[in-house]
Design an enzyme around this catalytic site. Structure first.
Site, PDB file in Angstrom:
ATOM      1  N   ASP A   1       0.768  -1.249   0.000  1.00 18.77           N
ATOM      2  CA  ASP A   1       0.000   0.000   0.000  1.00 18.77           C
ATOM      3  C   ASP A   1       0.802   1.305   0.000  1.00 18.77           C
ATOM      4  O   ASP A   1       1.752   1.440   0.765  1.00 18.77           O
ATOM      5  CB  ASP A   1      -0.855   0.098   1.270  1.00 18.77           C
ATOM      6  CG  ASP A   1      -1.578  -1.171   1.604  1.00 18.77           C
ATOM      7  OD1 ASP A   1      -1.494  -2.138   0.848  1.00 18.77           O
ATOM      8  OD2 ASP A   1      -2.246  -1.176   2.655  1.00 18.77           O
TER       9      ASP A   1
ATOM     10  N   GLU B   1     -10.586  -2.090   4.272  1.00 17.06           N
ATOM     11  CA  GLU B   1      -9.243  -1.601   4.581  1.00 17.06           C
ATOM     12  C   GLU B   1      -9.044  -0.226   3.939  1.00 17.06           C
ATOM     13  O   GLU B   1      -9.776   0.175   3.044  1.00 17.06           O
ATOM     14  CB  GLU B   1      -8.187  -2.571   4.016  1.00 17.06           C
ATOM     15  CG  GLU B   1      -8.334  -4.003   4.523  1.00 17.06           C
ATOM     16  CD  GLU B   1      -7.192  -4.908   4.080  1.00 17.06           C
ATOM     17  OE1 GLU B   1      -6.604  -5.573   4.934  1.00 17.06           O
ATOM     18  OE2 GLU B   1      -6.879  -4.954   2.877  1.00 17.06           O
TER      19      GLU B   1
HETATM   20  C1  FRU Z   1      -3.948  -3.611   2.623  1.00 14.79           C
HETATM   21  C2  FRU Z   1      -3.352  -4.050   3.934  1.00 14.79           C
HETATM   22  C3  FRU Z   1      -3.674  -3.066   5.022  1.00 14.79           C
HETATM   23  C4  FRU Z   1      -2.566  -3.273   6.006  1.00 14.79           C
HETATM   24  C5  FRU Z   1      -1.403  -3.565   5.094  1.00 14.79           C
HETATM   25  C6  FRU Z   1      -0.396  -4.508   5.670  1.00 14.79           C
HETATM   26  O1  FRU Z   1      -3.300  -4.046   1.497  1.00 14.79           O
HETATM   27  O2  FRU Z   1      -3.814  -5.357   4.257  1.00 14.79           O
HETATM   28  O3  FRU Z   1      -4.960  -3.221   5.580  1.00 14.79           O
HETATM   29  O4  FRU Z   1      -2.360  -2.141   6.796  1.00 14.79           O
HETATM   30  O5  FRU Z   1      -1.929  -4.091   3.909  1.00 14.79           O
HETATM   31  O6  FRU Z   1       0.757  -4.538   4.915  1.00 14.79           O
END
Ligand code: FRU
Length: 488
Positions: free
Chosen positions: A39, A221
């Site tokens: 992300d 998310e």
């Molecule tokens: C989304 C996610 C988020 C989390 C991160 C962990 O892709 O699952 O919710 O913070 O990746 O790397």
């Protein structure tokens, strides 16, 4: 004081990133210096520049112990790598420094992120906790707050999950800081919580802005919440979506929830839902507002279910081209950030060209290009454009004017795994025309249709020598074509 864990990551990335040849990287997309990236985090302005942090595991090309990597830019195209910003080096974030946001406060840069901790209980089971933590710095080095975590899951409505509570996006409005955080309600499905604070340390729960109720995936998310035109947008990245027509695909996706906001009551009223991207590789998008008032979106160019990157590479992770958002007739449009146009070179153009049968056009080839194809009236049953093509490889962009469907197909792009390869989206002619703006980079294709009305993004692992562009038209169509090379 930087921890040993962060120091180690900084030394490692500095040493290893220089070993990766530039030609092995995308030419104008942001890519991880070394190792794994997911992300975008903390995408925001700070002291005249734009910062991008990201979920980062420098030591390998798979997801693992999460750090925050760091870069900055002035124009969203030329990025400067900065030393990793955060490492999992405290008891409250030892199991991962997960996603979050950034905001300026009193000339300093504040990062709000999810600290993940994991404890083994006497019965042997694992207890995971996700809470929101603060780190403040000068744009390079950050100090985690002594009072971390600053928001804990027990501040949520009763029954909310203590484990799934993550990805705070933070912003400032009228001297107050706000954050939206993804969470899971009592029924196990996603919800977005809004909190406010005067100092970033003490946070008050304001409301649940919206609930998934198992309608759009499950856990939500990476929320973002912003104004666009006369609407308010709540953007979320749901896990476990199920395909619906051509609008949503299976697995992790991103949705815009378009609505109104009653700010005094912290109430969001959802009116419409839209996919920001219909492609194969797009997730966890985040936005910022530029100093000249543009809303810019950047997404992770990958799918959690398809870990696709060229074999043998030591980096695994790219972001999409940053996109400018606008609202027209209730729909969110996205176009490549205008700064990209400064990188255009060597124009090749064709006007009112009659395309029919199989055609290759002089001057039209290459793997780092910005190509606009405008299909005008006339009678054609099917338009196909083959990119990253040679005798062995190709990716296809197919438009069926009767069904009004545009399809992207990477079956023959050089993939050696059984990942999803095709995706389609509804595309209607506008005033008798269909316009396709195609951004090709060494490992990706992004298609912006009809001025950004819909977008489709995909990774392709195709060897660079496959640089042909071909047209295959059943029937005849008149087209305007403009192509530029994109080079830094
Ligand atoms: C989304 C996610 C988020 C989390 C991160 C962990 O892709 O699952 O919710 O913070 O990746 O790397």
């Amino acid at each position: 004081m930087i921890s040993e864990t962060l120091k180690k990551a900084r030394e490692y990335e500095k040493r290893e990133q220089s070993k990766i040849p530039e030609a092995e990287r995308p030419a104008y997309h942001f890519s991880v210096p070394v190792g794994w990236m997911n992300d975008p985090n903390g995408f925001s302005g700070y002291q005249g520049e734009y910062h991008l942090f990201y979920q980062y595991h420098p030591y390998g090309t798979d997801w693992n112990s999460m750090h925050w990597g760091h870069a900055k830019t002035r124009d969203f195209v030329a990025w400067e790598y900065l030393p990793a910003a955060l490492a999992p080096d405290k008891p409250y974030d030892a199991a991962g420094v997960f996603s979050g946001g950034a905001v300026e406060k009193d000339g300093r840069q504040a990062l709000l992120y999810t600290g993940v901790s994991e404890e083994v209980l006497p019965d042997g089971s694992k207890q995971v906790r996700q809470n929101q933590c603060l780190a403040v710095g000068d744009g390079l080095d950050y100090e985690k707050d002594g009072a971390n975590p600053v928001i804990t899951a027990d501040q949520l409505p009763p029954g909310s999950s203590l484990e799934d509570f993550r990805d705070p996006k933070v912003w400032k409005e009228d001297e107050t800081f706000y954050t939206v955080v993804g969470s899971r309600a009592e029924d196990g499905s996603g919800q977005v919580a809004l909190f406010s604070s005067e100092d970033l340390k003490h946070w008050k729960f304001c409301s649940i802005l919206d609930r998934c109720e198992n309608r759009y995936g499950k856990m939500w998310e990476c929320p973002d919440f912003f104004r666009l035109g006369n609407s308010q947008i709540l953007m979320v990245s749901p896990q476990d979506m199920m395909a619906e027509g051509l609008e949503f695909h299976n697995g992790n996706g991103v949705v815009y929830l378009i609505g109104d906001y009653e700010k005094e009551q912290f109430r969001f009223h959802r009116k419409a839902v839209q996919s920001p991207d219909y492609g194969l590789d797009f997730y966890a998008a985040q936005t910022l507002e530029t100093s000249d008032g543009r809303r810019i979106l950047i997404g992770w160019m990958k799918s959690w279910d398809a870990n696709l990157f060229p074999e043998g590479f030591r980096w695994n992770g790219m972001m999409t081209v940053p996109r400018e958002l606008s609202l027209k007739n209730g729909r969110i449009y996205a176009t490549p950030v205008r700064e990209l146009e400064r990188y255009r070179r060597n124009e090749v153009s064709y006007r009112d060209l009659a395309l029919s049968g199989n055609m290759e056009l002089p001057g039209l080839r290459g793997r780092t290009a910005d190509i606009t194809v405008e299909l005008k009236e006339e009678s054609y049953e099917c338009f196909r454009m083959l990119v990253a093509q040679n005798q062995r490889f190709r990716s296809e962009i197919i438009y069926d004017p009767k069904k009004e469907i545009l399809t992207f197909d990477r079956t023959y792009s050089g993939l050696r795994r059984d990942f999803a390869c095709r995706r389609s989206m509804a595309v209607k002619a506008r005033d008798g025309r269909v316009s396709l703006r195609i951004l090709l980079d060494r490992y990706s294709v992004e298609i912006f249709v009809n001025g950004g009305e819909s977008v489709l993004t995909a990774i392709i692992p195709t060897p660079q020598e496959a640089d042909g562009i071909l047209f295959e038209v059943q029937g005849k169509v008149k087209a305007d074509i403009v192509k530029y090379e994109l080079a830094q």
